[in-house]
Design a protein around this motif. Structure first.
Motif, PDB file in Angstrom:
ATOM      1  N   ALA A  31      53.587  39.604  98.328  1.00  0.00           N
ATOM      2  CA  ALA A  31      53.990  40.888  97.715  1.00  0.00           C
ATOM      3  C   ALA A  31      53.748  42.039  98.708  1.00  0.00           C
ATOM      4  O   ALA A  31      54.571  42.940  98.859  1.00  0.00           O
ATOM      5  CB  ALA A  31      53.211  41.118  96.428  1.00  0.00           C
ATOM      6  N   GLU A  32      52.610  41.947  99.374  1.00  0.00           N
ATOM      7  CA  GLU A  32      52.234  43.005 100.319  1.00  0.00           C
ATOM      8  C   GLU A  32      53.182  43.000 101.519  1.00  0.00           C
ATOM      9  O   GLU A  32      53.479  44.056 102.087  1.00  0.00           O
ATOM     10  CB  GLU A  32      50.797  42.718 100.773  1.00  0.00           C
ATOM     11  N   SER A  37      57.599  46.804  99.921  1.00  0.00           N
ATOM     12  CA  SER A  37      56.197  47.254  99.979  1.00  0.00           C
ATOM     13  C   SER A  37      55.908  47.888 101.335  1.00  0.00           C
ATOM     14  O   SER A  37      55.249  48.927 101.429  1.00  0.00           O
ATOM     15  CB  SER A  37      55.233  46.075  99.847  1.00  0.00           C
ATOM     16  N   THR A 136      47.377  41.786  86.969  1.00  0.00           N
ATOM     17  CA  THR A 136      48.207  41.839  88.181  1.00  0.00           C
ATOM     18  C   THR A 136      48.688  43.258  88.467  1.00  0.00           C
ATOM     19  O   THR A 136      48.729  43.694  89.610  1.00  0.00           O
ATOM     20  CB  THR A 136      49.417  40.889  88.056  1.00  0.00           C
ATOM     21  N   LEU A 139      45.007  46.180  88.234  1.00  0.00           N
ATOM     22  CA  LEU A 139      44.026  46.068  89.323  1.00  0.00           C
ATOM     23  C   LEU A 139      44.684  46.341  90.671  1.00  0.00           C
ATOM     24  O   LEU A 139      44.054  46.860  91.585  1.00  0.00           O
ATOM     25  CB  LEU A 139      43.337  44.697  89.326  1.00  0.00           C
ATOM     26  N   SER A 143      43.783  49.335  93.406  1.00  0.00           N
ATOM     27  CA  SER A 143      43.368  48.856  94.738  1.00  0.00           C
ATOM     28  C   SER A 143      44.366  49.353  95.789  1.00  0.00           C
ATOM     29  O   SER A 143      44.279  50.489  96.234  1.00  0.00           O
ATOM     30  CB  SER A 143      43.274  47.324  94.736  1.00  0.00           C
ATOM     31  N   LEU A 147      46.008  53.275  98.263  1.00  0.00           N
ATOM     32  CA  LEU A 147      46.485  53.527  99.638  1.00  0.00           C
ATOM     33  C   LEU A 147      47.891  54.108  99.565  1.00  0.00           C
ATOM     34  O   LEU A 147      48.247  55.050 100.285  1.00  0.00           O
ATOM     35  CB  LEU A 147      46.556  52.228 100.448  1.00  0.00           C
ATOM     36  N   ILE A 148      48.693  53.528  98.672  1.00  0.00           N
ATOM     37  CA  ILE A 148      50.089  53.962  98.524  1.00  0.00           C
ATOM     38  C   ILE A 148      50.132  55.427  98.083  1.00  0.00           C
ATOM     39  O   ILE A 148      50.958  56.206  98.547  1.00  0.00           O
ATOM     40  CB  ILE A 148      50.824  53.034  97.529  1.00  0.00           C
ATOM     41  N   ARG A 183      36.385  43.364  85.600  1.00  0.00           N
ATOM     42  CA  ARG A 183      36.162  41.945  85.938  1.00  0.00           C
ATOM     43  C   ARG A 183      35.097  41.340  85.017  1.00  0.00           C
ATOM     44  O   ARG A 183      35.231  40.193  84.583  1.00  0.00           O
ATOM     45  CB  ARG A 183      35.716  41.806  87.397  1.00  0.00           C
ATOM     46  N   TYR A 207      53.460  37.945  89.965  1.00  0.00           N
ATOM     47  CA  TYR A 207      53.773  38.310  91.349  1.00  0.00           C
ATOM     48  C   TYR A 207      55.231  37.998  91.661  1.00  0.00           C
ATOM     49  O   TYR A 207      55.904  38.765  92.348  1.00  0.00           O
ATOM     50  CB  TYR A 207      52.854  37.574  92.329  1.00  0.00           C
ATOM     51  N   ASN A 210      57.373  40.619  90.285  1.00  0.00           N
ATOM     52  CA  ASN A 210      57.293  41.842  91.107  1.00  0.00           C
ATOM     53  C   ASN A 210      58.159  41.717  92.351  1.00  0.00           C
ATOM     54  O   ASN A 210      58.835  42.661  92.748  1.00  0.00           O
ATOM     55  CB  ASN A 210      55.834  42.119  91.501  1.00  0.00           C
ATOM     56  N   MET A 214      61.319  43.978  93.472  1.00  0.00           N
ATOM     57  CA  MET A 214      61.416  44.664  94.766  1.00  0.00           C
ATOM     58  C   MET A 214      62.671  44.218  95.519  1.00  0.00           C
ATOM     59  O   MET A 214      63.313  45.028  96.187  1.00  0.00           O
ATOM     60  CB  MET A 214      60.157  44.417  95.598  1.00  0.00           C
TER      61      MET A 214
HETATM   62  C1  HEM Z   1      51.973  47.798  99.958  1.00  0.00           C
HETATM   63  C2  HEM Z   1      51.631  46.742  99.280  1.00  0.00           C
HETATM   64  C3  HEM Z   1      50.216  46.385  98.934  1.00  0.00           C
HETATM   65  C4  HEM Z   1      49.062  46.636  99.609  1.00  0.00           C
HETATM   66  C5  HEM Z   1      48.872  47.357 100.927  1.00  0.00           C
HETATM   67  C6  HEM Z   1      47.987  46.097  98.812  1.00  0.00           C
HETATM   68  C7  HEM Z   1      46.660  46.171  99.159  1.00  0.00           C
HETATM   69  C8  HEM Z   1      45.617  45.735  98.392  1.00  0.00           C
HETATM   70  C9  HEM Z   1      44.221  45.883  98.726  1.00  0.00           C
HETATM   71  C10 HEM Z   1      43.686  46.550 100.001  1.00  0.00           C
HETATM   72  C11 HEM Z   1      43.516  45.338  97.738  1.00  0.00           C
HETATM   73  C12 HEM Z   1      41.999  45.269  97.649  1.00  0.00           C
HETATM   74  C13 HEM Z   1      41.531  44.000  98.293  1.00  0.00           C
HETATM   75  C14 HEM Z   1      40.042  43.840  98.146  1.00  0.00           C
HETATM   76  O1  HEM Z   1      39.472  44.161  97.107  1.00  0.00           O
HETATM   77  O2  HEM Z   1      39.451  43.334  99.092  1.00  0.00           O
HETATM   78  C15 HEM Z   1      44.444  44.856  96.748  1.00  0.00           C
HETATM   79  C16 HEM Z   1      44.090  44.251  95.588  1.00  0.00           C
HETATM   80  C17 HEM Z   1      44.992  43.872  94.617  1.00  0.00           C
HETATM   81  N1  HEM Z   1      46.366  43.978  94.669  1.00  0.00           N
HETATM   82 FE1  HEM Z   1      47.430  44.695  96.182  1.00  0.00          FE
HETATM   83  N2  HEM Z   1      48.507  45.529  97.691  1.00  0.00           N
HETATM   84  C18 HEM Z   1      49.862  45.678  97.723  1.00  0.00           C
HETATM   85  C19 HEM Z   1      50.774  45.245  96.808  1.00  0.00           C
HETATM   86  C20 HEM Z   1      50.445  44.671  95.610  1.00  0.00           C
HETATM   87  C21 HEM Z   1      51.392  44.271  94.608  1.00  0.00           C
HETATM   88  C22 HEM Z   1      52.906  44.420  94.705  1.00  0.00           C
HETATM   89  C23 HEM Z   1      50.662  43.753  93.586  1.00  0.00           C
HETATM   90  C24 HEM Z   1      51.134  43.199  92.277  1.00  0.00           C
HETATM   91  C25 HEM Z   1      52.102  43.686  91.596  1.00  0.00           C
HETATM   92  C26 HEM Z   1      49.258  43.834  93.942  1.00  0.00           C
HETATM   93  C27 HEM Z   1      48.210  43.416  93.156  1.00  0.00           C
HETATM   94  C28 HEM Z   1      46.875  43.467  93.519  1.00  0.00           C
HETATM   95  C29 HEM Z   1      45.794  43.013  92.673  1.00  0.00           C
HETATM   96  C30 HEM Z   1      45.924  42.396  91.292  1.00  0.00           C
HETATM   97  C31 HEM Z   1      44.611  43.264  93.367  1.00  0.00           C
HETATM   98  C32 HEM Z   1      43.203  42.997  92.881  1.00  0.00           C
HETATM   99  C33 HEM Z   1      42.662  41.689  93.389  1.00  0.00           C
HETATM  100  C34 HEM Z   1      41.282  41.438  92.798  1.00  0.00           C
HETATM  101  O3  HEM Z   1      40.339  42.073  93.262  1.00  0.00           O
HETATM  102  O4  HEM Z   1      41.194  40.638  91.871  1.00  0.00           O
HETATM  103  N3  HEM Z   1      49.164  44.388  95.177  1.00  0.00           N
HETATM  104  N4  HEM Z   1      45.720  45.126  97.171  1.00  0.00           N
END
Ligand code: HEM
Length: 231
Positions: A31-32, A37, A136, A139, A143, A147-148, A183, A207, A210, A214
């Motif tokens: 996804a990222e 994204s 999904t 959270l 997170s 940044l976004i 959590r 995911y 999503n 996208m």
């Molecule tokens: C530009 C795109 C994205 C970036 C840069 C990004 C970045 C991150 C970062 C830095 C974290 C925290 C990681 C950590 O705690 O160590 C995170 C967590 C998370 N992201 Fe993303 N993310 C992106 C897209 C998405 C998308 C599209 C989804 C779902 C629709 C998503 C769902 C999540 C979820 C559910 C977590 C929490 C994980 C957990 O701690 O259980 N992210 N993301």
């Protein structure tokens, strides 16, 4: 030890929230890494693409928050009923700012968004599945979404709040503390092994929804990723 065996052993000793994170992290990577994204995060997504994303969010979060309210008193679904998290009021203000007062007449879900929202509504009868969808999206917003938020504000030159309120969670206080509480609420649920596995599978499906959304956004708002697309 084979990788599959190692993963299984790790899963068996993990909490539900750890499982949700670890067993979907590969899907998160995809996804990222999605072009959409990357464009959003690098500030190269044209404003129309951003507005189209906000529109899709509006339909998604309408479904999420409808089901959340319907399950508010349910012992499983109610565990993630946090009205202070809800995004629809912020999305409505963002859309009024971005599209004008008649925005409701101008917005429609893409087919992938419609399918995703339908799946979310379907989980009203399966609360653990609803939790997977809730986790999904919210959270993620708490997170990577943070940044976004910074990039969006800078890229489109938004003043405080207007146009990107979706990413602003000022009713939650400390986001890391809220996420830890979230959590803990998941880990306090008494879901058996099979139900946890099904829920993790549903989060993987979330995911995929999503990514589909996208991909459709990408097709309807081509990204300026090559010189051919740049004009
Ligand atoms: C530009 C795109 C994205 C970036 C840069 C990004 C970045 C991150 C970062 C830095 C974290 C925290 C990681 C950590 O705690 O160590 C995170 C967590 C998370 N992201 Fe993303 N993310 C992106 C897209 C998405 C998308 C599209 C989804 C779902 C629709 C998503 C769902 C999540 C979820 C559910 C977590 C929490 C994980 C957990 O701690 O259980 N992210 N993301």
């Amino acid at each position: 030890m084979g990788t599959a065996q190692a993963t299984q052993q790790q899963s068996a000793s993990s909490t539900f929230s750890e499982r949700l994170r670890n067993d979907t992290w590969q899907a998160h990577g995809a996804a990222e890494a999605h072009d959409f994204s990357r464009a959003l995060l690098s500030g190269t997504l044209p404003r129309e693409g951003y507005v189209a994303l906000v529109v899709q969010h509006y339909f998604l979060y309408t479904a999420l928050e409808e089901v959340s309210r319907a399950l508010a008193d349910h012992p499983v679904g109610g565990a993630v009923h946090f009205p202070e998290l809800h995004r629809v009021p912020a999305l409505e203000r963002d859309l009024a700012f971005l599209c004008g007062p008649d925005w409701r007449e101008a917005v429609a879900p893409l087919p992938a968004t419609r399918a995703y929202a339908e799946r979310i509504r379907w989980t009203a009868d399966w609360p653990a599945g609803f939790i997977a969808h809730h986790y999904t999206r919210y959270l993620g917003d708490l997170s990577g979404g943070q940044l976004i938020k910074k990039v969006v504000q800078r890229t489109y030159g938004f003043d405080d709040g207007a146009g990107f309120e979706f990413y602003v969670f000022d009713r939650l206080g400390s986001l890391p503390r809220f996420k830890n509480g979230y959590r803990a609420a998941l880990d306090a649920l008494e879901l058996d092994e099979a139900e946890q596995r099904r829920a993790v599978e549903e989060a993987r499906l979330a995911y995929r929804f999503n990514n589909e959304m996208m991909a459709e956004l990408d097709r309807s708002h081509p990204l300026p990723r090559t010189p051919d697309h740049a004009s």
